[in-house]
Each structure stands twice: as structure tokens, then as C-alpha cells.
Scaffold this motif. Sequence first.
Motif, PDB file in Angstrom:
ATOM      1  N   GLU A 152      25.608  42.838 -56.299  1.00 27.12           N
ATOM      2  CA  GLU A 152      24.147  42.849 -56.362  1.00 27.12           C
ATOM      3  C   GLU A 152      23.601  44.256 -56.599  1.00 27.12           C
ATOM      4  OE1 GLU A 152      23.049  41.182 -52.640  1.00 27.12           O
ATOM      5  OE2 GLU A 152      23.468  39.101 -53.230  1.00 27.12           O
ATOM      6  N   GLY A 153      24.257  45.253 -56.025  1.00 28.79           N
ATOM      7  CA  GLY A 153      23.769  46.623 -56.142  1.00 28.79           C
ATOM      8  C   GLY A 153      23.781  47.154 -57.559  1.00 28.79           C
ATOM      9  N   GLY A 165      28.697  48.426 -70.220  1.00 26.93           N
ATOM     10  CA  GLY A 165      30.147  48.220 -70.202  1.00 26.93           C
ATOM     11  C   GLY A 165      30.777  48.581 -68.873  1.00 26.93           C
ATOM     12  N   ILE A 166      30.258  49.620 -68.218  1.00 27.49           N
ATOM     13  CA  ILE A 166      30.800  50.020 -66.914  1.00 27.49           C
ATOM     14  C   ILE A 166      30.443  48.981 -65.859  1.00 27.49           C
ATOM     15  CG2 ILE A 166      30.791  51.796 -65.128  1.00 27.49           C
ATOM     16  CD1 ILE A 166      32.139  52.624 -67.736  1.00 27.49           C
ATOM     17  N   LYS A 167      29.209  48.493 -65.911  1.00 27.96           N
ATOM     18  CA  LYS A 167      28.822  47.429 -64.971  1.00 27.96           C
ATOM     19  C   LYS A 167      29.709  46.208 -65.157  1.00 27.96           C
ATOM     20  CE  LYS A 167      23.891  48.476 -64.328  1.00 27.96           C
ATOM     21  NZ  LYS A 167      22.531  47.895 -64.369  1.00 27.96           N
ATOM     22  N   TYR A 178      34.976  52.425 -54.922  1.00 27.02           N
ATOM     23  CA  TYR A 178      35.310  52.920 -53.583  1.00 27.02           C
ATOM     24  C   TYR A 178      34.174  53.776 -53.021  1.00 27.02           C
ATOM     25  CZ  TYR A 178      40.171  51.529 -54.550  1.00 27.02           C
ATOM     26  OH  TYR A 178      41.315  50.823 -54.836  1.00 27.02           O
ATOM     27  N   SER A 179      33.583  54.640 -53.848  1.00 30.23           N
ATOM     28  CA  SER A 179      32.481  55.490 -53.380  1.00 30.23           C
ATOM     29  C   SER A 179      31.295  54.644 -52.955  1.00 30.23           C
ATOM     30  CB  SER A 179      32.055  56.457 -54.491  1.00 30.23           C
ATOM     31  OG  SER A 179      33.102  57.316 -54.843  1.00 30.23           O
ATOM     32  N   ARG A 180      30.979  53.633 -53.736  1.00 26.25           N
ATOM     33  CA  ARG A 180      29.855  52.752 -53.410  1.00 26.25           C
ATOM     34  C   ARG A 180      30.122  52.012 -52.099  1.00 26.25           C
ATOM     35  NH1 ARG A 180      29.114  48.585 -57.373  1.00 26.25           N
ATOM     36  NH2 ARG A 180      27.070  48.295 -56.418  1.00 26.25           N
ATOM     37  N   GLU A 226      22.734  53.108 -52.538  1.00 27.23           N
ATOM     38  CA  GLU A 226      23.609  53.412 -53.669  1.00 27.23           C
ATOM     39  C   GLU A 226      23.648  54.918 -53.881  1.00 27.23           C
ATOM     40  OE1 GLU A 226      25.559  51.650 -55.626  1.00 27.23           O
ATOM     41  OE2 GLU A 226      25.046  49.607 -55.029  1.00 27.23           O
ATOM     42  N   PRO A 227      24.838  55.477 -54.159  1.00 21.07           N
ATOM     43  CA  PRO A 227      24.918  56.942 -54.293  1.00 21.07           C
ATOM     44  C   PRO A 227      24.528  57.491 -55.658  1.00 21.07           C
ATOM     45  CG  PRO A 227      27.112  55.972 -54.395  1.00 21.07           C
ATOM     46  CD  PRO A 227      26.160  54.842 -54.106  1.00 21.07           C
ATOM     47  N   PHE A 228      24.800  56.746 -56.746  1.00 22.39           N
ATOM     48  CA  PHE A 228      24.643  57.298 -58.090  1.00 22.39           C
ATOM     49  C   PHE A 228      23.636  56.460 -58.882  1.00 22.39           C
ATOM     50  CE2 PHE A 228      29.306  57.487 -57.005  1.00 22.39           C
ATOM     51  CZ  PHE A 228      29.263  58.766 -56.459  1.00 22.39           C
ATOM     52  N   GLN A 229      22.447  57.006 -59.111  1.00 25.18           N
ATOM     53  CA  GLN A 229      21.409  56.225 -59.772  1.00 25.18           C
ATOM     54  C   GLN A 229      21.664  56.067 -61.269  1.00 25.18           C
ATOM     55  OE1 GLN A 229      19.094  54.418 -58.372  1.00 25.18           O
ATOM     56  NE2 GLN A 229      18.534  53.671 -60.400  1.00 25.18           N
TER      57      GLN A 229
END
Length: 943
Positions: free
Chosen positions: A240-241, A250-252, A611-613, A629-632
Motif C-alpha cells: 500500500e505504501g 518499473g521499480i514499483k 528492507y529499508s522501508r 516512508e523514508p524515500f519520497q
Amino acid sequence: MPRYNPAEIEPRWQSFWEQNKTFAAPSLPSGDKLYVLDMFPYPSGDGLHVGHPEGYTATDIVCRFARMRGRDVLHPMGFDAFGLPAEEHAIKTGEHPRVQTEKNIATFTRQLKMLGFSYDWDRSLATTDVEYVRWTQWIFLVLYDTWFDPESQRGRAIAELPIPESVAAQGENAVEAYRDAHRLAYEDDALVNWCPALGTVLANEEVVDGRSERGNHPVQRLPLRQWMLRITAYAERLLEGLDDLDWPAGIKKLQQDWIGRSSGAEVDFYIGPPAEFEDWKARRSDTGFASAAPEDALRVYTTRPDTLFGATYMVIAPEHPLVERLTTPEQSAAVTRYREAASFKSDRERTEGDRTKTGVFTGSHATNPVNGQPVPVWIADYVLASYGTGAIMAVPAHDIRDHEFAVQFGLPIVRVVEPPADAEDREAVAEGRVCFAGHGTAIASGPYDGLPTEQVKQQITDRLTEEGLGRHAINYKLRDWLFSRQRFWGEPFPVLHEVDAEGNRTGRKRTVPAETLPVDLPHLDDFKPHGRPEPPLEKASDEWLFVELDGRRYKRETNTMPQWAGSCWYFLRYIDPKNTEQFVSPELERAWMPVDLYVGGAEHAVLHLLYSRFWHKVLYDRGHVSVPEPFQRLVNQGMILGELEYTAYQSDGDEFISSAEVRENEEGKAVGPAGNVLRTVKLEESQVEKAGDHFVLSGEPAIRVDARSFKMSKSRGNVVNPDAIVRDYGADSLRLYEMFMGPLEATKPWNMSGVGGVRNFLDRVWRMIVDARAEEVTLAAEVVDAEPDEDSLRMLHRTIRSVTEDTEAMSFNTAIARMMEFVNYFTRQEQRPRAAMEAFVLLLSPYAPHLAEELWKTLGHDQTLAYQPWPTWDEAALVESTLELPVQINGKMRAKITVPADLDQAGVTEAVMANDRVQAALEGKKLVKTVVVPGRMVSLVVK
């Protein structure tokens, strides 16, 4: 003459920035903040190659640009310093990994500073720093102290876990075991890569196709007690995040596929005596479906419960816990041999779709819950213990792998789904030659015959739920994170295992008190493997291994954390790197988080980011960070490949064969049209020539050659060292070239002639402003304190607008192209207004900061330009007052006229007819038609 000399200019400005802490970020932003982060590097002994600075240059441009626009910028750098190479070096040389790591960090730091990146070096950190390790261990304790509440969908303190009365009645040990079973950090038996020849456990990245990367030895998968992190509990949150993140699609998609959410059913197959099936079924109807599979059932997860009537056999993974129970004495030897062979295969090798299926019968049967029919239970390595339940119901008529297995071993194939009338291969499907994996209509499925697939799925699952034999379920491909390594060079776990007088574990454990962290690595006399599948830290002295607390004796955990641990949270420590009381100040975290722009390679698209998320969401749930979330925003730079390599092919008679006629055989060798194996010949650039969209042998247009760029690697010998480029061309040339090669996200080949071209451009920038005829650095005579004329003003403001918009969009290559146009224009002008030159230097400064600082000083300024206001453009200056229009007569251009930009069509026509060349061309001819294309051209048709 004062020629442009990067070797003198660049070190001087780097020293200035460092001494004056020009790029130090404020502790707290006072206005609009921007947190820009690079994926920090692993400091290898080879240092940087020219592929590394690409992303770093991009973020540096963004940061310099933002500072000039008044934003408070946080732009740090550090090092992901634990890792296998340092440990392997220690094993070979006996030198402590920390010594080599610190040498490598020093090299990387020197190279990064050499390139002029505007990092706040006071915030630099390495994951191996003892104080950093302390807080990594502290975060592990947070994970250990957290359970996931499925009702509120968040992590909560383990003290808040409700304890069932039946568990509480059994005493303290039962309560603690119940808590351990719910913690986000827990112990479990998991498979590791054991290499008998090397005498050590290997990380996944050290294993290639079931063999050790070092030495090419067989690698066996063995179960060992391991630390796991329950990332699966956060699977839905992690999915969901993604919705609100500005990440490449593509990364999503890669993250979504890795998490692998699917909807289906969990189903229990009875493995007791067939005669007792009905009694078992009646009991299950009373008790309902248990959350954990009972001992007398083999549980499967399936996305196609509608095909249960077609399940003709079952398959369990070789590592499944029920293997021994299901294996009959007659099959014991065969099963043992098969499991042993499977243990030497990698997961990839086991699941490759084109390999011949292998398996062995256990000798036992299970009972299908929908029809009471016995189905044989097989063991096959194409099923993994780590996916689903480690067991499948095999439906060979409707699953490709099951079909291949059934054909291989002569097992029944029963069709239970009729394909739609327009489906391909209906005849082959009906004959059982191919399987049909799509949706259709149920057949041979008892009361469900004739119903569509989706309806059958729902009805069968509802029936199983009522009978207590199954339930609706959501499944994820995502597996819990195996979080421990049998290595020396990693963070020790802050965990103590209680032991008896003989040193054996009692089963009870406790964590190291937070106030006594960090647990530092012990001294070892040597780093060589000890030849047993257990951690190297078992060789530590008793003084380190054993601890007494509160009258009890404990042994430290001897596994270490994986390299991923330190990279899961480093972005938080950058915000407050010197804090000895907290891993980050809440006030500072709220002010700077989330990271506004994260730039790095797409190879980290799944694991590092996932892992970071996960860690961040746990810290968020426990109130330690303020954003979920850490990275917008995420941008992946493309790979820079080595220079083009040219390959020709020759037969035994030295005859060249065109690459268009060459193919690869099963052994990967090049063969000619006659099937003969060819020799490959490496060519120099001088031996080939371009022919359209391909290359040919010089003088031989019919002989094509392969022209390819490869990833930079020592083994290919195509690595380009940035030290050499900076020495010969300057850091600004390297920075500018890497941004000019093409779009940031694209994969691009390196080309040394391109570096030279960019250096030539910077030389021209220098000469545009500096007097090349003077003995000292002074302004060129053409640089004057005068107002620019209309054309010059238009060029200036057009450049400001284009460079600003392109820099905002991170389209750096087109921004550089606009600056090149500016230089081309003004080097031809007799006067170069100082204001225009100053504005240009500011535009250039994020891209070539050393040169820009020097030119800014030459233009008469005594302060760094790092915080000078970014130039703005005037829309009015972009409007042209006159236009030059070509005039065509019967399609041929005959003249050009200059007219006011706002002149109407009648006025344009009048101006055309007054032109001498047009009048001469019209003499003796009749004007048939006049077409005025506003702002572009005038066309006359005559007879």
C-alpha cells in the motif's frame, strides 16, 4: 598565458570549500528544506571507477541548484563498510578487516573530494563505526521487542501482546515461548549454503548455480538455527505504501512482484489412515480450521481451489518437516539419496522451467478433502520449502510444471476445466498433451460442473470453510528475512543465550541491556574458517563468549547481522550523526524527513529498498520516526558501460565471416553458416568503420563486425579510473561529460573522445571571459559594463529559462546543450556584457563548480557563488521584436525579409512585394496565390 588549468584551480577551490565548511547543512532547516541522498557505496579496494560518479554528480547539481534558490540542503555521504570482500581479504592476509576497510574509505573519500561534490563531510559515517553499530543493535532490540497486531495493522510493544489464558496457566516459560513466536525478530531453522571444501558457510552472493564463486566447489544447503525478521507481517503495508511514492513505475512493479500478493485458499489434506477420513472430517467440522496445520494434515495454498477435483498427486519440498513421517521404510533409502542430491542445488537451479523434472515417491498417500480420494505424496525439488507451505496439490491438467512432472513419472492427468470455445490448442488440451492454465467452465467436478471458474473458486472455498477443511487466504511470495550470517565481519547480535554448567543452551535467552551497547566484535587470532557449519565467532575467547548477569551464565549469539542491516537506516543517522543519547533526535528527524530525492542504481530496486522501508515502518509504528516512508522520490541512474569493443569472426582458413551469418551453438560458441566453430578476433577502432546502423571491417562493407559495450570490470580490463581522467582533463570535464552523455536514466557507453570534447567546451568558456593574451588572469577586453543588445538579451534569458527548467527536470544533458549554444553565440560577439557573463557563470556552477568559482572571482567577486541567487528570466525579453521570414516562389526560396514580429498578414504581403529580389523574380509572371504562414514563411504561386 593564463590558460585554463584544472590541476591548479580545482584543488584550490576544494580546499576553500573544506576549510570554510561551505556546504555544511544547518542543524535545523530555517525554511524550505531539501534532503538529497545518494545510495552510499561499499568502499572496495579498487576505489571508484567512472560509473560511480554519475549519480553523485546528478545529486550534486540538484543540491547546488537548490542552495542558490534559497533552500536548506542536507547532502551527506558515508560508507556501507561491512561486507564479504574485507573478510575474504582478512582470511588471505591475516590483516584485520577494519584496517583494510579504513584504507578503502580513505581512498574513496579522497576521490569523492577530488570531484568537488558538495557533501557535508562533517556528517560522514561508516556502518562499521562502533557508535553506529551501537544504534544498529539498538534498532534490532526494537524489532525484537515488537509484535505485529493484524487488527490494527501496526507493530506494538511485545509487552502489549495478549497472552491466552491457556498459555499463561502453563507458566513463565510458556509465556515467553509464546512471545518469541510473535516477535518481529525470532529464531528458526533455515537453510544455509555450506561448502565442505572451503569449510565455511557462504552468503547467497558467493554461490553461483550451486557452486562456490571462490574455487567452484559444490555447495550444500543445510538447516541451521538462524535469526529471522518477520517482514511478511508488513507485506500489505509495504504494498500500500508504494501508491504515494514518486518512484519509477518499473521499480514499483519489481517490489510488487517480489511481495507477490495473491488470493486463494489454504486447504488441509488428511494424511492419516484412509478409513478414518470421515471421522477426521467430522471432527474438523466441529473444531474448525486451525491457524497452524495439525499433525495429521498436509496443508497447501492454492490460487485455484476450483481445480481440487483434478489433484492427482501431491508434492512436498525435500526440506518439508513431514518428509520423515510420510516416507515409508521401503522408500527411505531412495528419499535419503534424493534429499542429499537436492541439497546441492540452488533455488534458481531447482525452479528453472526448462529443466527435466526429478522426484521420488514417499510411499504415502493423502486424502483429497473434496472427494475423499487418496492421492500419492511425492518429493520434488521444484517445490521450495520457502514458498507457500512447502507443499502443493498437483493438478497436471492445468499447471505446466505439474504436467511435466506427471508426464515424466506416468501419473494421472484429469481435466477439470473446459477451455472457452475460442481457446487455442483445444484438441491438444482434450487429449491431455498440453495443459490449460486459464479460466473456463468446470467439468468432472461433481456438483460444480458447468459453473465458471470464479464461481467454482468461491463455492468450493466456502464449502471447505464450513467443513473446517480450508479457508480463504491471502498469500505472499515474500518470505521472512533470513537475518543472520555465519561471518566474522558484521554487527554482533545483542542477544545472550542462557547456558548450563557444561555450556549447553537451556532454551532461555535475554537481550543485552540497551545501556551497555554496543556489543563490539571480539579479537580473533586468525580469521580462517574452522571447517564446521557454525559462525567464526565461536572461536572467540571465553571472556567475550560468556557473560554472567543476575546470577545466570549466558553465551553470546555468535552469528552476525548481514550487510543489509547498516544500510537500512543510515539516512536517519546522517540527520544527527554525533548524538550519543539517541539514534536520531526526534526534532531533527521531523524537520528533515522524508528523504526528498534518493538516487542510486536499479540493482537495489528490491531488497535494499524493501528492507529499508520495513525497518522504517517498524520505527514509525513504535513512535521513533514521524513519517511512514523514508524515500519520497527515487531516481535510478543508468549504467555507464566500457568503451565499444569490436569483434570479428574468422574460419580456420582465416576467412572473415560477417557477424550477420554467425550464430551461437549450445555450448555458447560462435559458429558459421556451415556449422563450423569460428575464432573471435578483437579489433581496434581503426580497423572498423560505420555503415548505417552497424559496423563493418574497414574496406570490407559486406563483413559486419559485432560492436558492443560491456559492464566495466577488472576481468574485461575496461575499467576507467577517474583519477586518470581528472589528471588529464579535470574534474569539471568528468562531471560535465557524464551528464552530457545522455539522459540520466539511460545506459551509456564511455567514450574518451567525448571527454575531450567537453574539455574543449570548458576551454572556450574560459576564453570567453578571461583574456588569453594577458600574462595574468584578467577579464577579456570583450567583457564590458554595457547593456546587452536585444539579440544578446534574448539569448541570455532563453538560456536562463532552458537551463532552469532542464535542471529542475534533471534533464542535465539538454541543459548543457543550451549552455553550449550560449557560448557559441557570445564568442562571436564583439561585446560580452558583464551581466550576461555573470548570469552564465551562475548557470554553469552546479555543473562545473571549480571553473565557475574561478570565473566568478575573475569577474570581481570576493565571495563564493555557492549561495548566490539563481538567475531568473524575463518573459518579455524572450519575445522577438522582428522576424526573418523566407519567401518561396513556386516552392523555391528566392529571398528573406525582416519584418516586425506583430505585423499582420497584409503588412507581411506588402513587405514581400516591396522586396527587390521578389520583384525581379515576379517580372513577366502572373501572381496566382499568396500564402502567409504566420511567423514561419511566405509562399507565392505564379504562372
